[in-house]
Design a protein around this motif. Structure first.
Motif, mmCIF file in Angstrom:
data_model
loop_
_atom_site.group_PDB
_atom_site.id
_atom_site.type_symbol
_atom_site.label_atom_id
_atom_site.label_comp_id
_atom_site.label_asym_id
_atom_site.label_seq_id
_atom_site.Cartn_x
_atom_site.Cartn_y
_atom_site.Cartn_z
ATOM 1 N N SER A 1 -35.806 -0.469 137.536
ATOM 2 C CA SER A 1 -35.738 -1.916 137.358
ATOM 3 C C SER A 1 -37.142 -2.506 137.393
ATOM 4 O O SER A 1 -38.074 -1.896 137.933
ATOM 5 C CB SER A 1 -34.874 -2.568 138.445
ATOM 6 O OG SER A 1 -35.416 -2.327 139.733
ATOM 7 N N SER A 2 -37.281 -3.647 136.809
ATOM 8 C CA SER A 2 -38.553 -4.349 136.824
ATOM 9 C C SER A 2 -38.291 -5.835 136.981
ATOM 10 O O SER A 2 -37.233 -6.338 136.601
ATOM 11 C CB SER A 2 -39.340 -4.077 135.539
ATOM 12 O OG SER A 2 -38.596 -4.468 134.396
ATOM 13 N N ALA A 3 -39.245 -6.514 137.561
ATOM 14 C CA ALA A 3 -39.097 -7.949 137.783
ATOM 15 C C ALA A 3 -40.468 -8.598 137.795
ATOM 16 O O ALA A 3 -41.493 -7.938 138.022
ATOM 17 C CB ALA A 3 -38.377 -8.216 139.105
ATOM 18 N N ILE A 4 -40.472 -9.890 137.547
ATOM 19 C CA ILE A 4 -41.707 -10.676 137.619
ATOM 20 C C ILE A 4 -41.457 -11.874 138.515
ATOM 21 O O ILE A 4 -40.330 -12.332 138.675
ATOM 22 C CB ILE A 4 -42.199 -11.115 136.223
ATOM 23 C CG1 ILE A 4 -41.139 -11.989 135.510
ATOM 24 C CG2 ILE A 4 -42.540 -9.903 135.390
ATOM 25 C CD1 ILE A 4 -41.427 -13.456 135.559
ATOM 26 N N ARG A 5 -42.516 -12.355 139.135
ATOM 27 C CA ARG A 5 -42.439 -13.571 139.939
ATOM 28 C C ARG A 5 -43.558 -14.492 139.499
ATOM 29 O O ARG A 5 -44.743 -14.228 139.755
ATOM 30 C CB ARG A 5 -42.551 -13.255 141.428
ATOM 31 C CG ARG A 5 -42.481 -14.493 142.331
ATOM 32 C CD ARG A 5 -42.162 -14.106 143.767
ATOM 33 N NE ARG A 5 -43.287 -13.473 144.435
ATOM 34 C CZ ARG A 5 -44.112 -14.113 145.281
ATOM 35 N NH1 ARG A 5 -43.950 -15.399 145.519
ATOM 36 N NH2 ARG A 5 -45.080 -13.451 145.872
ATOM 37 N N ASN A 6 -43.187 -15.551 138.786
ATOM 38 C CA ASN A 6 -44.193 -16.512 138.366
ATOM 39 C C ASN A 6 -44.723 -17.269 139.575
ATOM 40 O O ASN A 6 -43.973 -17.565 140.513
ATOM 41 C CB ASN A 6 -43.597 -17.506 137.365
ATOM 42 C CG ASN A 6 -43.565 -16.958 135.961
ATOM 43 O OD1 ASN A 6 -44.551 -16.406 135.475
ATOM 44 N ND2 ASN A 6 -42.431 -17.094 135.298
ATOM 45 N N PRO A 7 -46.004 -17.599 139.588
ATOM 46 C CA PRO A 7 -46.532 -18.439 140.669
ATOM 47 C C PRO A 7 -45.746 -19.737 140.774
ATOM 48 O O PRO A 7 -45.376 -20.351 139.774
ATOM 49 C CB PRO A 7 -47.980 -18.695 140.237
ATOM 50 C CG PRO A 7 -48.331 -17.515 139.380
ATOM 51 C CD PRO A 7 -47.075 -17.166 138.654
ATOM 52 N N ILE B 1 -33.038 -5.883 128.837
ATOM 53 C CA ILE B 1 -34.419 -6.317 128.681
ATOM 54 C C ILE B 1 -34.450 -7.830 128.736
ATOM 55 O O ILE B 1 -33.520 -8.505 128.268
ATOM 56 C CB ILE B 1 -35.025 -5.782 127.365
ATOM 57 C CG1 ILE B 1 -36.533 -6.046 127.336
ATOM 58 C CG2 ILE B 1 -34.328 -6.379 126.148
ATOM 59 C CD1 ILE B 1 -37.251 -5.276 126.246
ATOM 60 N N ARG B 2 -35.500 -8.360 129.346
ATOM 61 C CA ARG B 2 -35.636 -9.795 129.513
ATOM 62 C C ARG B 2 -37.046 -10.226 129.138
ATOM 63 O O ARG B 2 -38.018 -9.522 129.461
ATOM 64 C CB ARG B 2 -35.325 -10.200 130.955
ATOM 65 C CG ARG B 2 -35.422 -11.701 131.196
ATOM 66 C CD ARG B 2 -35.133 -12.073 132.638
ATOM 67 N NE ARG B 2 -35.372 -13.509 132.821
ATOM 68 C CZ ARG B 2 -34.428 -14.443 132.782
ATOM 69 N NH1 ARG B 2 -33.173 -14.085 132.602
ATOM 70 N NH2 ARG B 2 -34.725 -15.715 132.922
ATOM 71 N N LEU B 3 -37.161 -11.357 128.469
ATOM 72 C CA LEU B 3 -38.445 -11.942 128.079
ATOM 73 C C LEU B 3 -38.573 -13.299 128.754
ATOM 74 O O LEU B 3 -37.692 -14.157 128.619
ATOM 75 C CB LEU B 3 -38.522 -12.100 126.559
ATOM 76 C CG LEU B 3 -39.796 -12.763 126.006
ATOM 77 C CD1 LEU B 3 -40.991 -11.835 126.182
ATOM 78 C CD2 LEU B 3 -39.611 -13.141 124.541
ATOM 79 N N ASP B 4 -39.669 -13.494 129.516
ATOM 80 C CA ASP B 4 -39.884 -14.745 130.232
ATOM 81 C C ASP B 4 -41.203 -15.385 129.824
ATOM 82 O O ASP B 4 -42.188 -14.690 129.533
ATOM 83 C CB ASP B 4 -39.906 -14.504 131.743
ATOM 84 C CG ASP B 4 -38.519 -14.286 132.314
ATOM 85 O OD1 ASP B 4 -37.802 -15.286 132.480
ATOM 86 O OD2 ASP B 4 -38.157 -13.123 132.570
ATOM 87 N N ILE C 1 -54.719 -17.553 139.262
ATOM 88 C CA ILE C 1 -53.483 -16.913 139.705
ATOM 89 C C ILE C 1 -52.717 -16.333 138.521
ATOM 90 O O ILE C 1 -52.721 -16.898 137.428
ATOM 91 C CB ILE C 1 -52.604 -17.934 140.482
ATOM 92 C CG1 ILE C 1 -51.511 -17.235 141.283
ATOM 93 C CG2 ILE C 1 -52.072 -19.009 139.573
ATOM 94 C CD1 ILE C 1 -51.997 -16.531 142.505
ATOM 95 N N ARG C 2 -52.072 -15.189 138.734
ATOM 96 C CA ARG C 2 -51.293 -14.507 137.696
ATOM 97 C C ARG C 2 -49.904 -14.193 138.233
ATOM 98 O O ARG C 2 -49.715 -14.080 139.448
ATOM 99 C CB ARG C 2 -51.980 -13.199 137.286
ATOM 100 C CG ARG C 2 -53.369 -13.350 136.721
ATOM 101 C CD ARG C 2 -53.968 -12.001 136.331
ATOM 102 N NE ARG C 2 -54.086 -11.091 137.467
ATOM 103 C CZ ARG C 2 -55.109 -11.095 138.320
ATOM 104 N NH1 ARG C 2 -56.086 -11.958 138.198
ATOM 105 N NH2 ARG C 2 -55.145 -10.219 139.317
ATOM 106 N N PRO C 3 -48.931 -13.999 137.357
ATOM 107 C CA PRO C 3 -47.587 -13.608 137.829
ATOM 108 C C PRO C 3 -47.619 -12.261 138.543
ATOM 109 O O PRO C 3 -48.388 -11.362 138.188
ATOM 110 C CB PRO C 3 -46.764 -13.539 136.530
ATOM 111 C CG PRO C 3 -47.486 -14.437 135.571
ATOM 112 C CD PRO C 3 -48.946 -14.271 135.902
ATOM 113 N N GLU C 4 -46.766 -12.128 139.535
ATOM 114 C CA GLU C 4 -46.603 -10.873 140.260
ATOM 115 C C GLU C 4 -45.572 -10.012 139.540
ATOM 116 O O GLU C 4 -44.572 -10.523 139.041
ATOM 117 C CB GLU C 4 -46.144 -11.179 141.683
ATOM 118 C CG GLU C 4 -45.929 -9.964 142.569
ATOM 119 C CD GLU C 4 -45.438 -10.367 143.950
ATOM 120 O OE1 GLU C 4 -44.383 -9.853 144.388
ATOM 121 O OE2 GLU C 4 -46.094 -11.212 144.588
ATOM 122 N N LYS C 5 -45.822 -8.700 139.486
ATOM 123 C CA LYS C 5 -44.918 -7.794 138.779
ATOM 124 C C LYS C 5 -44.560 -6.618 139.692
ATOM 125 O O LYS C 5 -45.396 -6.145 140.468
ATOM 126 C CB LYS C 5 -45.564 -7.269 137.490
ATOM 127 C CG LYS C 5 -46.048 -8.356 136.549
ATOM 128 C CD LYS C 5 -46.817 -7.765 135.403
ATOM 129 C CE LYS C 5 -48.122 -8.375 135.061
ATOM 130 N NZ LYS C 5 -48.828 -9.220 135.933
#
Length: 300
Positions: A108-114, A75-78, A166-170
Motif C-alpha cells: 500500500s502507499s499513501a500521501i499526506r499533504n501538508p 490507484i489514486r491520483l491526488d 514543505i513537501r507532501p509526506e509519502k
C-alpha cells in the motif's frame, strides 16, 4: 466545502469461468478550504485571503478465483493547489486455503499533504513564532550555536542552515498477515515494514543580525518552521491478537504490538515518531450470560 462521489460495478464475472467474483470501483473527491482567522493564527493579514483546494480520482478492482484467491489493485491520483500531482498505488493477495484460515500479502502507499497550518501558520507564542513554510527559509541559526556564541562571541561557533519549502509526506508499506480459527482459539497476526520519505515535522531556528562593532545581537527572532525530514525513515512492526472462547458465554482476549523506528539519524524531525515500542492488552468478557432470578432466566 467537500464533495465525494463513487460508483461500483459488481458481479462482472463471466459465466462458466474460473473467476467467481469481479468488482470494479471508481470515484473522485474534491475539497476547498476558505479559512478566515483575521491574522490570529494564519497569514491572512493586510487583506490577504487564503484559499486552498485539493482533489483526487481513484479506481480499482477485486478479482476472485475459485473462491480461494482474491487479487485486488487500485490507484489514486491526488492534487493539492500548492503541490505536484501524486500517485498512490496499492495491491493485495488474499488466499483462503480452508474456511478457517486466511493468509494475506499487501502493498500500500499513501500521501499526506501538508495541512493549512504547515502551509500558512503564523502564530506568535512569545518565545517563538510558529510558521508555515510554502517558500522555504534561508540562513537560520541553530539555537545551540547561538547560545554558544553569546557565551563566547566567537563567530566560528555560529551554525547556519536552510529549510526547503514543505513537501507532501509519502509512505510505502509491505504487510503480511495470517488469520485462523483453531478450535476455540481465534488468531490474527500481522507484520509490516514501512518506508517514509519527506516525513513532516518542524525545525527550530533563529533569524538574527549582529552589531558589527560589539558583536552582540541587534535583533533576534526564533521560529518553529514546518519542514520535512531529509533522511528516509523506515519503521517496522508486528501485532497479534488472540481470542479464546470457553464456557459457552466467555472469551479471554489479548493483543500485543511491537513498533520500531529503524532509522538512526540526527535529523531533529525524525524523533517525532512517538509510538511506544511495546503495547499489550488482556481482558475477559462475557455475552448472553444467563442469570436465574427465582426461576426467571435473564440473559445479560
Amino acid at each position: 466545502g467537500h464533495i465525494h462521489g463513487e460508483y461500483q460495478f459488481t458481479d462482472l464475472a463471466p459465466d462458466g469461468s474460473s473467476v467467481t467474483d469481479l468488482d470494479l470501483r471508481v470515484g473522485a473527491n474534491a475539497r476547498i478550504y476558505l479559512p478566515n482567522s483575521e491574522g490570529t493564527i494564519l497569514l491572512d493579514t493586510f487583506g490577504r485571503d487564503i484559499t486552498n483546494y485539493e482533489y483526487g480520482v481513484y479506481g480499482g478492482g477485486m478479482l476472485e478465483l475459485q473462491n480461494r484467491l482474491k487479487i485486488s489493485g487500485s490507484i489514486r491520483l491526488d492534487k493539492n493547489q500548492n503541490f505536484d500531482y501524486l500517485i498512490s498505488p496499492a495491491a493485495s493477495l488474499v488466499y483462503t486455503p480452508t474456511p478457517e484460515q486466511t493468509m494475506r500479502l499487501s502493498f500500500s502507499s499513501a500521501i499526506r499533504n501538508p495541512t493549512l497550518a504547515d502551509q500558512y501558520l503564523f502564530y506568535n507564542v512569545g518565545r517563538a513564532i510558529l510558521i508555515g513554510n510554502l517558500d522555504g527559509f534561508q540562513n537560520l541559526l541553530t539555537i545551540p550555536s547561538l547560545v554558544d556564541y553569546l557565551n563566547t562571541l566567537d563567530e566560528s561557533l555560529l551554525e547556519y542552515f536552510d529549510v526547503d519549502p514543505i513537501r507532501p509526506e509519502k509512505v510505502r508499506t509491505l504487510e503480511l498477515g495470517y488469520r485462523a480459527t483453531l478450535g476455540q482459539l481465534f488468531v490474527d497476526a500481522t507484520y509490516y515494514y514501512s518506508f517514509y520519505t519527506d516525513f513532516i515535522g518542524f525545525n527550530l531556528g533563529v533569524d538574527a543580525s549582529f552589531s558589527p562593532t560589539t558583536g552582540f545581537p541587534t535583533s533576534t527572532q526564533a521560529y518553529r518552521v514546518a519542514a520535512n525530514a531529509t533522511d528516509q525513515v523506515t519503521t517496522q512492526g508486528f501485532s497479534i491478537g488472540l481470542n479464546y472462547y470457553f464456557g459457552n458465554y466467555y472469551v479471554f482476549n489479548g493483543n500485543y504490538s511491537w513498533n520500531r523506528l529503524n532509522t538512526e539519524s540526527d535529523d531533529p524531525i525524525i524523533p517525532a515518531f512517538n509510538t511506544p515500542e511495546h503495547k499489550f492488552n488482556i481482558g475477559i468478557s462475557g455475552r448472553d450470560i444467563p442469570i436465574n432470578l427465582g426461576g426467571l432466566t435473564i440473559r445479560n
